[in-house]
Design a protein around this motif. Sequence first.
Motif, PDB file in Angstrom:
ATOM      1  N   LEU A  19      -7.356   6.494   3.413  1.00 29.28           N
ATOM      2  CA  LEU A  19      -6.231   5.712   3.428  1.00 29.28           C
ATOM      3  C   LEU A  19      -6.274   4.150   2.945  1.00 29.28           C
ATOM      4  CD1 LEU A  19      -5.184   6.284   7.165  1.00 29.28           C
ATOM      5  CD2 LEU A  19      -3.980   7.115   4.903  1.00 29.28           C
ATOM      6  N   ARG A  20      -7.623   3.535   3.382  1.00 31.68           N
ATOM      7  CA  ARG A  20      -7.938   1.991   3.020  1.00 31.68           C
ATOM      8  C   ARG A  20      -9.045   2.365   1.998  1.00 31.68           C
ATOM      9  NH1 ARG A  20      -5.271  -2.005   5.639  1.00 31.68           N
ATOM     10  NH2 ARG A  20      -4.396  -1.569   7.504  1.00 31.68           N
ATOM     11  N   LEU A  21      -8.576   2.665   0.775  1.00 34.92           N
ATOM     12  CA  LEU A  21      -9.579   3.025  -0.392  1.00 34.92           C
ATOM     13  C   LEU A  21     -10.814   1.854  -0.351  1.00 34.92           C
ATOM     14  CD1 LEU A  21      -7.438   4.455  -2.968  1.00 34.92           C
ATOM     15  CD2 LEU A  21      -8.325   5.527  -1.053  1.00 34.92           C
ATOM     16  N   TYR A  52       0.634 -10.481  -2.771  1.00 33.51           N
ATOM     17  CA  TYR A  52      -0.199 -10.039  -3.489  1.00 33.51           C
ATOM     18  C   TYR A  52      -1.614  -9.546  -2.819  1.00 33.51           C
ATOM     19  CZ  TYR A  52       2.037 -12.636  -7.539  1.00 33.51           C
ATOM     20  OH  TYR A  52       2.822 -12.767  -8.392  1.00 33.51           O
ATOM     21  N   CYS A  53      -2.024  -8.761  -3.301  1.00 37.47           N
ATOM     22  CA  CYS A  53      -3.041  -7.745  -2.613  1.00 37.47           C
ATOM     23  C   CYS A  53      -4.279  -7.436  -3.383  1.00 37.47           C
ATOM     24  CB  CYS A  53      -2.663  -6.914  -1.527  1.00 37.47           C
ATOM     25  SG  CYS A  53      -4.161  -6.395  -0.249  1.00 37.47           S
ATOM     26  N   ARG A  54      -5.663  -7.580  -2.964  1.00 31.60           N
ATOM     27  CA  ARG A  54      -6.445  -7.051  -3.968  1.00 31.60           C
ATOM     28  C   ARG A  54      -6.949  -5.665  -3.660  1.00 31.60           C
ATOM     29  NH1 ARG A  54     -11.591 -10.628  -1.031  1.00 31.60           N
ATOM     30  NH2 ARG A  54     -11.395  -9.484   0.909  1.00 31.60           N
ATOM     31  N   ASN A  55      -6.482  -5.213  -2.340  1.00 33.26           N
ATOM     32  CA  ASN A  55      -6.731  -3.756  -2.214  1.00 33.26           C
ATOM     33  C   ASN A  55      -5.698  -2.794  -2.442  1.00 33.26           C
ATOM     34  OD1 ASN A  55      -8.858  -4.687  -0.866  1.00 33.26           O
ATOM     35  ND2 ASN A  55      -7.722  -5.001   1.130  1.00 33.26           N
ATOM     36  N   ASN A  56      -6.001  -1.438  -2.233  1.00 34.92           N
ATOM     37  CA  ASN A  56      -5.313  -0.422  -3.004  1.00 34.92           C
ATOM     38  C   ASN A  56      -4.881   0.668  -1.861  1.00 34.92           C
ATOM     39  OD1 ASN A  56      -3.892   0.103  -5.029  1.00 34.92           O
ATOM     40  ND2 ASN A  56      -5.604   1.520  -6.224  1.00 34.92           N
ATOM     41  N   CYS A  57      -4.484   0.181  -0.573  1.00 36.32           N
ATOM     42  CA  CYS A  57      -4.330   1.163   0.747  1.00 36.32           C
ATOM     43  C   CYS A  57      -3.168   2.396   0.069  1.00 36.32           C
ATOM     44  CB  CYS A  57      -3.969   0.377   1.699  1.00 36.32           C
ATOM     45  SG  CYS A  57      -5.326  -0.762   2.448  1.00 36.32           S
ATOM     46  N   ASN A  58      -3.456   3.505   0.388  1.00 30.55           N
ATOM     47  CA  ASN A  58      -2.724   4.524  -0.288  1.00 30.55           C
ATOM     48  C   ASN A  58      -1.373   4.578   0.449  1.00 30.55           C
ATOM     49  OD1 ASN A  58      -4.041   5.895  -2.086  1.00 30.55           O
ATOM     50  ND2 ASN A  58      -4.870   7.400  -0.636  1.00 30.55           N
ATOM     51  N   PHE A  59      -1.084   4.025   1.748  1.00 29.67           N
ATOM     52  CA  PHE A  59       0.227   3.888   2.316  1.00 29.67           C
ATOM     53  C   PHE A  59       0.900   2.940   2.176  1.00 29.67           C
ATOM     54  CE2 PHE A  59      -3.090   2.001   4.947  1.00 29.67           C
ATOM     55  CZ  PHE A  59      -2.646   0.912   5.292  1.00 29.67           C
ATOM     56  N   CYS A  60       0.542   1.823   1.289  1.00 27.02           N
ATOM     57  CA  CYS A  60       1.308   0.293   1.406  1.00 27.02           C
ATOM     58  C   CYS A  60       1.917   0.214   0.131  1.00 27.02           C
ATOM     59  CB  CYS A  60       0.217  -0.478   1.762  1.00 27.02           C
ATOM     60  SG  CYS A  60       0.857  -2.206   1.525  1.00 27.02           S
ATOM     61  N   TYR A  61       3.216  -0.410   0.086  1.00 30.00           N
ATOM     62  CA  TYR A  61       4.044  -0.649  -1.111  1.00 30.00           C
ATOM     63  C   TYR A  61       3.024  -1.696  -1.990  1.00 30.00           C
ATOM     64  CZ  TYR A  61       8.244  -2.195  -3.633  1.00 30.00           C
ATOM     65  OH  TYR A  61       8.991  -2.620  -4.502  1.00 30.00           O
ATOM     66  N   TYR A  62       2.457  -2.695  -0.969  1.00 26.79           N
ATOM     67  CA  TYR A  62       1.950  -3.908  -1.826  1.00 26.79           C
ATOM     68  C   TYR A  62       0.615  -3.412  -2.418  1.00 26.79           C
ATOM     69  CZ  TYR A  62       5.904  -5.699   0.285  1.00 26.79           C
ATOM     70  OH  TYR A  62       7.097  -5.876   0.685  1.00 26.79           O
ATOM     71  N   ARG A  63       0.137  -2.145  -2.388  1.00 23.97           N
ATOM     72  CA  ARG A  63      -1.292  -1.903  -2.921  1.00 23.97           C
ATOM     73  C   ARG A  63      -1.352  -2.589  -4.327  1.00 23.97           C
ATOM     74  NH1 ARG A  63      -1.784   3.096  -5.453  1.00 23.97           N
ATOM     75  NH2 ARG A  63      -3.646   3.458  -3.925  1.00 23.97           N
ATOM     76  N   SER A  64      -2.585  -2.821  -4.561  1.00 23.93           N
ATOM     77  CA  SER A  64      -2.676  -3.550  -5.828  1.00 23.93           C
ATOM     78  C   SER A  64      -2.219  -2.886  -7.342  1.00 23.93           C
ATOM     79  CB  SER A  64      -4.173  -3.945  -6.116  1.00 23.93           C
ATOM     80  OG  SER A  64      -4.920  -2.932  -5.982  1.00 23.93           O
ATOM     81  N   MET A 121      -0.024 -12.173   4.921  1.00 28.04           N
ATOM     82  CA  MET A 121      -0.292 -12.089   3.426  1.00 28.04           C
ATOM     83  C   MET A 121      -0.950 -10.854   3.204  1.00 28.04           C
ATOM     84  SD  MET A 121      -3.504 -15.038   3.461  1.00 28.04           S
ATOM     85  CE  MET A 121      -4.364 -14.135   2.117  1.00 28.04           C
ATOM     86  N   GLY A 122      -0.911 -10.325   2.078  1.00 31.07           N
ATOM     87  CA  GLY A 122      -1.858  -9.299   1.573  1.00 31.07           C
ATOM     88  C   GLY A 122      -3.188  -9.952   1.318  1.00 31.07           C
ATOM     89  N   GLU A 123      -4.178  -9.281   1.027  1.00 35.00           N
ATOM     90  CA  GLU A 123      -5.589  -9.949   0.724  1.00 35.00           C
ATOM     91  C   GLU A 123      -5.405 -10.494  -0.858  1.00 35.00           C
ATOM     92  OE1 GLU A 123      -9.201  -7.916   1.845  1.00 35.00           O
ATOM     93  OE2 GLU A 123      -8.265  -7.348   3.678  1.00 35.00           O
ATOM     94  N   ASP A 124      -4.739 -11.759  -0.739  1.00 29.09           N
ATOM     95  CA  ASP A 124      -4.368 -12.413  -1.899  1.00 29.09           C
ATOM     96  C   ASP A 124      -5.534 -12.879  -2.750  1.00 29.09           C
ATOM     97  OD1 ASP A 124      -3.652 -14.043  -4.032  1.00 29.09           O
ATOM     98  OD2 ASP A 124      -1.717 -14.750  -2.702  1.00 29.09           O
ATOM     99  N   VAL A 136       6.779 -14.307   8.652  1.00 29.29           N
ATOM    100  CA  VAL A 136       6.776 -14.858   7.274  1.00 29.29           C
ATOM    101  C   VAL A 136       6.032 -14.471   6.547  1.00 29.29           C
ATOM    102  CG1 VAL A 136       6.842 -17.062   6.205  1.00 29.29           C
ATOM    103  CG2 VAL A 136       7.353 -17.122   8.670  1.00 29.29           C
ATOM    104  N   TYR A 137       5.979 -13.276   5.678  1.00 29.73           N
ATOM    105  CA  TYR A 137       5.243 -12.664   4.771  1.00 29.73           C
ATOM    106  C   TYR A 137       5.269 -13.544   3.584  1.00 29.73           C
ATOM    107  CZ  TYR A 137       2.943  -8.495   2.859  1.00 29.73           C
ATOM    108  OH  TYR A 137       2.140  -7.296   2.586  1.00 29.73           O
ATOM    109  N   PHE A 138       4.210 -14.287   3.292  1.00 28.18           N
ATOM    110  CA  PHE A 138       4.188 -15.486   2.310  1.00 28.18           C
ATOM    111  C   PHE A 138       3.452 -15.254   1.199  1.00 28.18           C
ATOM    112  CE2 PHE A 138      -0.021 -17.401   3.132  1.00 28.18           C
ATOM    113  CZ  PHE A 138      -0.329 -16.945   4.597  1.00 28.18           C
TER     114      PHE A 138
END
Length: 341
Positions: free
Chosen positions: A172-174, A60-72, A105-108, A55-57
């Motif tokens: 990767l994990r800026l 939203y995410c505060r981070n900006n990881c270079n490999f991730c679609y959900y980057r902020s 969740m992302g780091e909402d 369950v990806y509930f």
Amino acid sequence: MKAILQKALNGQHLEKSEVITLLASAGAEERALYEAARTIRTRYFEDRIYLYGFVYFSTYCRNNCNFCYYRSSNQIHRYRKEPDEVLMIAKQLAESGVHLLDLTMGEDPVYHEKEFTPVLSIISSIKEATGLPVMISPGVVPNNIIDEFAKRNVEWYALYQETYNRDLFATLRLDQEYDRRMNAKLYARTQGMLIEEGLMTGIGESMEDLADSILAMSHIDAKQLRVMSFVPQKGIPMEQTKSPDRGLESKTIAILRILNPKSLIPASLDVDGIAGLASRIDAGANVVTSIIPPNTGLAGVAQNSMDIDDGSRTVEGVRKILKSMGLRTGTQEEYQREIQV
Ligand code: SF4
């Protein structure tokens, strides 16, 4: 190669050079690696495979990881599911026969501002309604929040380093701290929670990096160890980076299995969907993750739409494939025994 696999089958420690040899295997040698991994899995788990509902509930995410679609900074549609809806999805998954509920969740920033109060309340109602073990994948959270998870008997904390190469991690994990991430999961372990560690292939790592990561993650007392291939996403800095050959993911699964015979090792449906299940199970995986109920408007992590609404990424779809491979899903009691600390 033969001698390395014999060492593995005897339960002996493998050196880094031997892990690299296994990672470089091809053809008959690669097949022998998978066979050894299956032999070791059968020794400890017989024909049992476990299924995790996903369950990806909040995306939203505060981070900006270079490999991730959900980057902020990616301009995409996002959602934060209402508690009632999360509970309904969890119940649907429980009824369909999963062994565990993975709440991701992302780091909402909204949940961080609210000290996770809504998330803790969702967890409590899900545990009460389903009675199933829960894995929480919230990103890095402060120790006092991990304490709250532990108090509510949340069984698992999942937090992936993706690589143990600190320089690569930084690209990767800026703007995220390697040690903070590592220490959060190690702290959760000290509080009695089980931890899941994870790696990604195809993110710029060398074979040496991968071998180092495999060996290091085998020594942090993580009960579950996952590897996933990078999948390029629209709008991210790595959009043009090619997805790696899946053999690398399969070989990593097999090596993790032989180094960690009693661990739970996932075959994630999130990379290649249901079509990629058999090869990952054949490599020694014994958990199927990212199972979702159809038609719920949920997203995946690496693949945000694959198989999601057509019904094949479900318990029923997975069971059919496992049966054709001579495997079965374990009972809930068997799963409970696996995860007893
Ligand atoms: S990988 Fe996780 S922490 Fe990083 S941007 Fe994506 S959701 Fe956020």
